[in-house]
Design an enzyme around this catalytic site. Structure first.
Site, mmCIF file in Angstrom:
data_model
loop_
_atom_site.group_PDB
_atom_site.id
_atom_site.type_symbol
_atom_site.label_atom_id
_atom_site.label_comp_id
_atom_site.label_asym_id
_atom_site.label_seq_id
_atom_site.Cartn_x
_atom_site.Cartn_y
_atom_site.Cartn_z
ATOM 1 N N VAL A 53 0.790 -1.365 -0.093
ATOM 2 C CA VAL A 53 0.228 0.177 -0.252
ATOM 3 C C VAL A 53 0.928 1.231 -0.371
ATOM 4 O O VAL A 53 1.390 1.474 0.976
ATOM 5 C CB VAL A 53 -0.774 -0.162 1.060
ATOM 6 C CG1 VAL A 53 -1.826 1.615 1.421
ATOM 7 C CG2 VAL A 53 -1.889 -1.354 1.897
ATOM 8 N N CYS A 54 0.794 2.433 -1.007
ATOM 9 C CA CYS A 54 1.311 3.692 -0.969
ATOM 10 C C CYS A 54 0.366 4.179 -0.675
ATOM 11 O O CYS A 54 -0.819 4.632 -1.132
ATOM 12 C CB CYS A 54 1.964 3.799 -1.957
ATOM 13 S SG CYS A 54 1.944 5.156 -2.415
#
Lengths: 173, 280
Positions: free
Chosen positions: A96-97
């Protein structure tokens, strides 16, 4: 090193407190659960997250692995969907960014200056709630999956169809 | 077989011009630096003569050299370098805050006085951050203060430094929380300088680890801890003969409780704080 063990003792205590609070209070609307994946390692958690309503993710339940550093909460944890989700802000490997998981010094794109950053007063709960709103509203300014971002921008209907198809597939329907 | 398109990796030495470094090389060097254990232990270095700093500026801004000479002539001849990791201000203040206790005339009474000010902050911290999250960080500070009280003058500054470095990330972060809670619970003196949303400012500029301290955060910390801070600024813009007011800025809250001790002394160069030592 001494400082390392002092750090990890503090980290362990924080993780236990957060786990206790999550188990006692539960999440808003029961949207997710999170806790250590096994009793032998408190630094690796597993989260189960429900796809938010009125989004193509609705109906799905997604598994994410949370990996905590020994100096947590001074440094943020990492979050990775396993299997990966098709989403503009999730790397093809599932990582996840999101700005809340980055420190101010760790901003390769400089797109996130104004957004909420990691700080030790954040928590697993706050981060997962941010991730849930990210599922509903992708941030196209810092794409992690370029193809998915393009599709989201240029052909929303096809993006939603693909997400819904992957949700169904994951559920074995 | 090597790829003819990719430049061969070269050895980077002290003589390599900085401007020739590629982004990949800078990233590699940073990575290497962060992994080197020696850089971790030098979060606060040993006492060094200010003349080593003077040498660094001989080919640069002459006004900085004159200000260093002024400091030297007025008894401020030594300093400690601190790591440039975004926490230099907070770590420097935290160490000086503790080191001053060791040098007070009545150590147990002074520790007690400092401790009671910290306890008076707890309600504000709990209000600003919900729960007792601040205690995770303050307990490290209280433990160090207890050590100072227990050992008194038998503890040297270097002993204290060694103990401090094991907990410095947590203690410095606690000071960030104190500053942030001060702004959140008593925003009036800061509001005009912040302009933006108070909570947003606190989150991004004070609470975020590695965010550099600005003047607002410094004022808030001094007001919160009720301590005095004397900042020597080395600026390349001072013209002519150096005056004391060119060099020193003093933050001194009206209700400061440390007036019997010398103020905390820091040396500021744009983007970085080191610890300055005064005439002993």
């Amino acid at each position: 090193m001494n400082s390392r063990s002092a750090n990890s003792a503090t980290a362990l205590r924080r993780l236990m407190t957060e786990y206790r609070q999550l188990t006692a209070g539960g999440s808003p609307d029961g949207m997710f659960t999170a806790g250590p994946a096994s009793e032998s390692d408190f630094f690796i958690w597993e989260a189960l997250i429900c796809g938010p309503k009125e989004t193509p993710f609705e109906g799905g339940v997604f598994v994410a692995k949370l990996t905590f550093p020994t100096d947590y909460p001074l440094s943020p944890f990492k979050m990775k969907f396993e299997p990966p989700l098709f989403h503009p802000n999730i790397y093809p490997d599932g990582t996840v960014c999101i700005s809340i998981l980055h420190t101010p010094g760790d901003d390769p794109t400089m797109y996130e200056q104004a957004s909420e950053r990691w700080s030790p007063v954040q928590s697993v709960e706050k981060v997962i709630l941010s991730v849930v709103s990210m599922l509903a509203e992708p941030n196209l300014e810092s794409p992690a999956n370029i193809d998915c971002s393009k599709l989201y921008r240029d052909d929303r209907a096809e993006y939603e169809r693909r997400v819904r198809a992957s949700v169904k597939e994951a559920l074995g329907l | 077989m090597s790829d003819p398109a990719a430049p061969p990796p070269r050895e980077i030495t002290e003589d390599t011009p900085l401007s020739s470094l590629s982004e990949a090389e800078i990233a590699q060097l940073t990575e290497k630096m962060l992994q080197e254990p020696s850089t971790r232990t030098k979060l606060i270095a040993e006492i060094t003569s200010l003349s080593t700093l003077r040498e660094e500026y001989l080919d640069g801004a002459q006004s900085v050299v004159r200000q260093i000479d002024w400091l030297h002539a007025h008894g401020f001849s030594k300093f400690r370098r601190t790591a440039r990791d975004g926490n230099c201000f907070w770590r420097s203040v935290a160490f000086s805050y503790l080191d001053r206790l060791l040098h007070s005339d009545d150590i147990p009474a002074t520790v007690e006085r400092f401790r009671s000010v910290l306890h008076s902050k707890e309600a504000g911290l709990t209000l600003a951050f919900n729960d007792d999250i601040h205690k995770e960080f303050s307990e490290h500070l209280f433990a160090l203060m207890q050590t100072i009280q227990d050992f008194g003058a038998a503890l040297t500054t270097e002993d204290l430094l060694e103990n401090f470095l094991q907990a410095s990330d947590h203690v410095s972060y606690y000071f960030r929380l104190v500053a942030s809670a001060e702004i959140r619970t008593n925003p009036e003196p800061y509001r005009d300088f912040i302009g933006a949303d108070i909570v947003e400012f606190c989150q991004s500029q004070v609470e975020a680890v590695q965010s550099e301290a600005d003047h607002i955060a410094m004022m808030a910390l001094c007001n919160g801890l009720r301590i005095r801070l004397k900042l020597a600024t080395l600026s390349s813009h001072v013209q002519g003969e150096v005056q004391e007011s060119d060099v020193f800025t003093i933050i001194s809250p009206a209700d400061a409780m440390d007036k019997d001790l010398p103020p905390i002394l820091l040396l500021f160069r744009p983007g970085h704080y080191d610890i300055l030592l005064g005439p002993s």
